[in-house]
Enzyme design. Sequence first.
Site: not given
Length: 261
Positions: A206, A225
């Site tokens: 991330d 995501d």
Amino acid sequence: MRHLRRSADRRAETSSAGCEIRLPQHELRHPGGPVPARSASPGAARRPGERGPADYRRARRAARARPDRGAPLSEQPEDAARATPARRPRTRLLLALAALLFLVDLATKLLVVATIDRGENIRLLGGLVYLTHARNTGAAFSFAEGFTVVFTLIAAVVAVVIVRAARRLFSTAWAVALGLVLGGALGNLVDRVFRDPGFLRGGVVDFVSVFAPNGEVYPIFNVADSGIVVGGLLGAYLALRGVEFDGTRSRDRGDGAVTSS
């Protein structure tokens, strides 16, 4: 007596001469209209408005020139089906969008891993966005960390189900929604399979933090995501509106009207 008989015969002749005997004309049914029967004498004069053999032949030729009249009713749905072009499945759109999202997610993760160290934050857009390098072993947005294997299996099942459903997918909106979910699921699945600390337990990369560094305001996320969340919201919206995978609406099926989306 003879004089009386002659007078009676004259009166009978006079009364019969003043009467006109008319015979009923039999008409023939024909697609072009009612046509009287053929006269015994071809050259006999016709009254105004009456039709003769020539009119009958012209009406028959006109009926032959219009094949739609007199055609079987069973052929009309087939002709309508031929005139209406068959819809194509939106499988290619789904797979193309999923592949595009997967490649973008993979490229951005490789770039972050190669250029940004863990814990480092790069401030962009006046602090609106921060680029950082973090690893997530949970679901999207660092949710439920510690269940990496479970989420890995769920992502694999979701990918298989979407690919199988793509064959009967005729809705463009559903193709976009499922394409985003499929691309995001594959992007994170690759990280869980191939990255540290091991097979099916790898940490997802991330790197986007908004409004503050290190996910202080909003959880850190990546391109995959974002695709999963946007595709999921779009799918929920389509389901609430009653849009099916084939492009029809469930509410309109009960009314007999079908609309595509």
